[in-house]
Design a protein around this motif. Structure first.
Motif, PDB file in Angstrom:
ATOM      1  N   ASP A  70       0.827  -1.218   0.000  1.00  7.78           N
ATOM      2  CA  ASP A  70       0.000   0.000   0.000  1.00  7.78           C
ATOM      3  C   ASP A  70       0.860   1.266   0.000  1.00  7.78           C
ATOM      4  O   ASP A  70       0.479   2.288  -0.558  1.00  7.78           O
ATOM      5  N   GLU A  71       2.023   1.192   0.646  1.00  8.01           N
ATOM      6  CA  GLU A  71       2.924   2.344   0.667  1.00  8.01           C
ATOM      7  C   GLU A  71       3.459   2.612  -0.748  1.00  8.01           C
ATOM      8  O   GLU A  71       3.551   3.758  -1.188  1.00  8.01           O
ATOM      9  N   LEU A  72       3.785   1.535  -1.473  1.00 10.86           N
ATOM     10  CA  LEU A  72       4.266   1.697  -2.855  1.00 10.86           C
ATOM     11  C   LEU A  72       3.156   2.262  -3.751  1.00 10.86           C
ATOM     12  O   LEU A  72       3.407   3.095  -4.616  1.00 10.86           O
ATOM     13  N   VAL A  73       1.923   1.800  -3.520  1.00 11.76           N
ATOM     14  CA  VAL A  73       0.797   2.323  -4.309  1.00 11.76           C
ATOM     15  C   VAL A  73       0.631   3.818  -4.041  1.00 11.76           C
ATOM     16  O   VAL A  73       0.488   4.624  -4.963  1.00 11.76           O
ATOM     17  N   LYS A  74       0.718   4.188  -2.746  1.00 14.16           N
ATOM     18  CA  LYS A  74       0.574   5.609  -2.388  1.00 14.16           C
ATOM     19  C   LYS A  74       1.644   6.443  -3.082  1.00 14.16           C
ATOM     20  O   LYS A  74       1.369   7.517  -3.608  1.00 14.16           O
ATOM     21  N   ARG A  75       2.863   5.958  -3.094  1.00 12.22           N
ATOM     22  CA  ARG A  75       3.960   6.689  -3.760  1.00 12.22           C
ATOM     23  C   ARG A  75       3.678   6.850  -5.244  1.00 12.22           C
ATOM     24  O   ARG A  75       3.910   7.897  -5.823  1.00 12.22           O
ATOM     25  N   ALA A  76       3.206   5.774  -5.862  1.00 11.02           N
ATOM     26  CA  ALA A  76       2.915   5.831  -7.301  1.00 11.02           C
ATOM     27  C   ALA A  76       1.807   6.841  -7.581  1.00 11.02           C
ATOM     28  O   ALA A  76       1.883   7.618  -8.534  1.00 11.02           O
ATOM     29  N   VAL A  77       0.791   6.846  -6.726  1.00 10.17           N
ATOM     30  CA  VAL A  77      -0.328   7.783  -6.927  1.00 10.17           C
ATOM     31  C   VAL A  77       0.176   9.226  -6.783  1.00 10.17           C
ATOM     32  O   VAL A  77      -0.197  10.104  -7.561  1.00 10.17           O
ATOM     33  N   ARG A  78       1.062   9.454  -5.803  1.00 12.86           N
ATOM     34  CA  ARG A  78       1.624  10.802  -5.633  1.00 12.86           C
ATOM     35  C   ARG A  78       2.412  11.233  -6.864  1.00 12.86           C
ATOM     36  O   ARG A  78       2.461  12.396  -7.206  1.00 12.86           O
ATOM     37  N   GLN A  79       3.011  10.276  -7.527  1.00 18.15           N
ATOM     38  CA  GLN A  79       3.856  10.577  -8.697  1.00 18.15           C
ATOM     39  C   GLN A  79       3.083  10.602 -10.006  1.00 18.15           C
ATOM     40  O   GLN A  79       3.635  10.916 -11.054  1.00 18.15           O
ATOM     41  N   LYS A  80       1.813  10.230  -9.941  1.00 17.04           N
ATOM     42  CA  LYS A  80       1.027   9.983 -11.164  1.00 17.04           C
ATOM     43  C   LYS A  80       1.078  11.155 -12.147  1.00 17.04           C
ATOM     44  O   LYS A  80       1.138  10.954 -13.365  1.00 17.04           O
ATOM     45  N   GLY A  81       1.100  12.375 -11.621  1.00 16.91           N
ATOM     46  CA  GLY A  81       1.123  13.555 -12.475  1.00 16.91           C
ATOM     47  C   GLY A  81       2.342  13.600 -13.392  1.00 16.91           C
ATOM     48  O   GLY A  81       2.304  14.236 -14.450  1.00 16.91           O
ATOM     49  N   TYR A  82       3.422  12.956 -12.983  1.00 17.63           N
ATOM     50  CA  TYR A  82       4.645  12.967 -13.789  1.00 17.63           C
ATOM     51  C   TYR A  82       4.649  11.873 -14.855  1.00 17.63           C
ATOM     52  O   TYR A  82       5.475  11.886 -15.747  1.00 17.63           O
ATOM     53  N   PHE A  83       3.767  10.902 -14.702  1.00 16.71           N
ATOM     54  CA  PHE A  83       3.806   9.755 -15.615  1.00 16.71           C
ATOM     55  C   PHE A  83       3.338  10.126 -17.030  1.00 16.71           C
ATOM     56  O   PHE A  83       3.743   9.491 -18.007  1.00 16.71           O
ATOM     57  N   GLY A  84       2.465  11.131 -17.126  1.00 13.77           N
ATOM     58  CA  GLY A  84       1.961  11.518 -18.435  1.00 13.77           C
ATOM     59  C   GLY A  84       1.137  10.400 -19.062  1.00 13.77           C
ATOM     60  O   GLY A  84       0.608   9.525 -18.361  1.00 13.77           O
ATOM     61  N   ASP A  85       1.042  10.412 -20.382  1.00 12.35           N
ATOM     62  CA  ASP A  85       0.211   9.415 -21.069  1.00 12.35           C
ATOM     63  C   ASP A  85       0.868   8.041 -21.128  1.00 12.35           C
ATOM     64  O   ASP A  85       0.193   7.019 -21.172  1.00 12.35           O
ATOM     65  N   SER A  86       2.201   8.007 -21.179  1.00 16.33           N
ATOM     66  CA  SER A  86       2.854   6.718 -21.445  1.00 16.33           C
ATOM     67  C   SER A  86       3.554   6.105 -20.238  1.00 16.33           C
ATOM     68  O   SER A  86       3.876   4.924 -20.251  1.00 16.33           O
ATOM     69  N   GLY A  87       3.817   6.887 -19.185  1.00 13.38           N
ATOM     70  CA  GLY A  87       4.583   6.362 -18.057  1.00 13.38           C
ATOM     71  C   GLY A  87       3.747   5.519 -17.108  1.00 13.38           C
ATOM     72  O   GLY A  87       2.601   5.180 -17.396  1.00 13.38           O
TER      73      GLY A  87
END
Ligand code: SF4
Length: 260
Positions: A70-87
């Motif tokens: 769940d901690e890794l999921v939270k980190r990914a969600v926080r970073q989601k804005g940087y992923f763009g369309d393809s990341g």
């Protein structure tokens, strides 16, 4: 053999904490392991013993640290804005399939958040629970280290049989994959085997890209720090011409071939 092979399957079956992944390290803005900008989770433990492994400290299934999924999921969600369309998120290793059930949980949670999932694997396992993980994997990066099984075993201490089976399975699902090939002078650059490798996958419809990864020596210091003898001392990195020759052979069979 430079590290003892451990009872990998037992290690998987004995996992009594389904909520934690055993990881080696985490990269927050990776650009080499899948499309776009990615959070890359390098998991701990591997069944292969590649002579050129640049992360020998990631092989021991009892090493690394335990991190809550769940901690890794939270980190990914926080970073989601940087992923763009393809990341998105890539799980690499070590070897992810050793923690396949937990990764299925992880990927399901990422998909619920609309995050692209990518798995970088050596393909050592081809079982129903691996197939279940692949159901939730948007992109498979499959490392096929040699097409000749004898050479594969010399290079990795393991057979390529399941890797080829897993590639065929992925092809049967119609879901995309990239194939990866580490080019090692004197070990994986024989033209006849490069040709065989490309012929084997040439008719696959799910292979979107082939990545040639030139051998490098950046991991030597880790071997030395662990008191191990690096087996490929004296093996040169591939020259420009050697890389272009391998690329030229692959390009006869695949549209998108890159040297990374
Ligand atoms: S599969 Fe990857 S992590 Fe495992 S030994 Fe080979 S290079 Fe190292």
């Amino acid at each position: 053999m430079y590290l003892p092979l451990q009872d990998i399957e037992a290690a998987h079956l004995n996992v009594n904490d389904p909520d934690h992944l055993r990881i080696h390290s985490l990269e927050t803005f990776g650009t080499h392991d899948g499309p776009g900008i990615r959070m890359v989770v390098f998991v701990q433990g591997c069944q292969f013993r590649c002579l050129y492994c640049h992360n020998p400290d990631s092989l021991d299934v009892k090493g690394g640290i335990l991190v809550e999924i769940d901690e890794l999921v939270k980190r990914a969600v926080r970073q989601k804005g940087y992923f763009g369309d393809s990341g998105g998120v890539t799980v690499s290793g070590g070897e992810p399939l050793l923690q396949r059930s937990k990764l299925t949980t992880f990927f399901k949670k990422l998909k619920e958040q609309g995050i692209h999932t990518c798995l970088d694997s050596n393909g050592k396992l081809n079982t129903p629970d691996v197939h279940e993980l692949l159901n939730h994997t948007d992109l498979l990066l499959l490392d096929v280290k040699h097409i000749d099984d004898e050479w594969h075993q010399k290079l990795t201490k393991q057979s390529n049989k399941t890797t080829l089976q897993l590639a065929a399975y992925r092809e049967s699902t119609g879901k995309p994959m990239w194939l990866r090939y580490v080019l090692v002078p004197g070990w994986t650059d024989q033209p006849e085997y490069l040709e065989q490798w490309a012929q084997h996958f040439g008719n696959y419809k799910t292979v979107e890209k082939v990545q040639i990864i030139p051998y490098h020596q950046l991991g030597i210091h880790k071997w030395e720090a662990m008191g191990l003898i690096y087996p490929l001392i004296g093996t040169p990195i591939p020259t420009y011409d050697e890389k272009e020759r391998a690329k030229g052979i692959f390009e006869k069979y695949f549209e998108d071939v890159v040297v990374v």
